[in-house]
Design a protein around this motif. Structure first.
Motif, short mmCIF file in Angstrom:
data_model
loop_
_atom_site.label_atom_id
_atom_site.label_comp_id
_atom_site.label_asym_id
_atom_site.label_seq_id
_atom_site.Cartn_x
_atom_site.Cartn_y
_atom_site.Cartn_z
N ASP A 162 39.74 43.47 45.71
CA ASP A 162 38.39 43.29 46.24
C ASP A 162 38.16 41.78 46.34
O ASP A 162 37.92 41.11 45.33
CB ASP A 162 37.36 43.93 45.32
N THR B 94 39.27 42.77 41.18
CA THR B 94 38.02 42.37 41.81
C THR B 94 37.84 40.87 41.59
O THR B 94 37.70 40.42 40.45
CB THR B 94 36.82 43.14 41.21
N ASN C 181 40.07 44.28 50.53
CA ASN C 181 38.77 44.20 51.18
C ASN C 181 38.34 42.74 51.21
O ASN C 181 38.09 42.14 50.16
CB ASN C 181 37.73 45.03 50.44
N TYR D 212 35.54 39.12 43.65
CA TYR D 212 34.40 38.96 44.54
C TYR D 212 33.81 37.54 44.41
O TYR D 212 33.49 37.09 43.31
CB TYR D 212 33.32 39.99 44.17
#
Length: 185
Positions: free
Chosen positions: A74, A54, A94, A56
């Protein structure tokens, strides 16, 4: 937790790169949650591994991240502006609301005539800004590109088989190419 703070791991990675793997260590941050990590702008991160990580909101602007592994990561709201991502595998990642403005995702040309392609297969690229990016020969198979912006992007040779493209921002010429690519596979 990481074995060392991320800036120290990045320094070790740079030593690893500059010594052709003889010293230092490869940056391997698979499956960590690094959404609070410091920006990594203008970093040299080629061949890093970040599967399922992740990241983000991370800022990788102006970085060198060729032939890296970001499978299933992510990367929502991540900034890859003017970043060199040639030959990187982003399969299943993503990218919702990420920014790839003027990024380089075309294949990495190798000495001797070979090349390493870039994969965004099965990615979520909703509302991603690819404007001005070099997306030649990128694999977008089964990617969700809903409402993505590809204006001014180079898309020659890119594969869009099974991609979702509703609301995508493209020129008429790009739309024709993408439609043909989706139909032909």
């Amino acid at each position: 937790d990481l074995v060392q703070p991320l800036p120290e791991l990045v320094k070790d990675h740079m030593v690893w790169l500059s010594s052709d793997g003889a010293k230092g260590s490869r940056l391997e941050i698979d499956f960590f949650d690094l959404r609070q990590a410091p920006p990594m702008t203008s970093s040299f991160l080629s061949m890093m591994k970040a599967q399922g990580t992740t990241l983000y909101g991370m800022n990788f602007t102006d970085s060198q991240i060729q032939v890296a592994d970001f499978k299933d990561a992510d990367l929502r709201h991540t900034k890859f502006n003017s970043t060199d991502l040639r030959g990187t595998d982003f399969s299943g990642a993503n990218f919702a609301n990420a920014d790839f403005t003027n990024a380089h995702l075309q294949p990495l040309e190798l000495e001797g005539g070979g090349q390493v392609g870039t994969s965004l297969a099965r990615t979520k690229c909703c509302f991603v800004d690819f404007s001005g990016a070099d997306l030649r020969q990128v694999n977008f198979t089964e990617a969700n590109l809903a409402s993505a912006n590809l204006m001014r992007a180079k898309i020659e040779g890119a594969k869009f088989k099974g991609a979702k493209v509703s609301g995508i921002r493209v020129t008429q010429e790009q739309q024709e190419y993408i439609s043909k690519s989706i139909d032909e596979g």
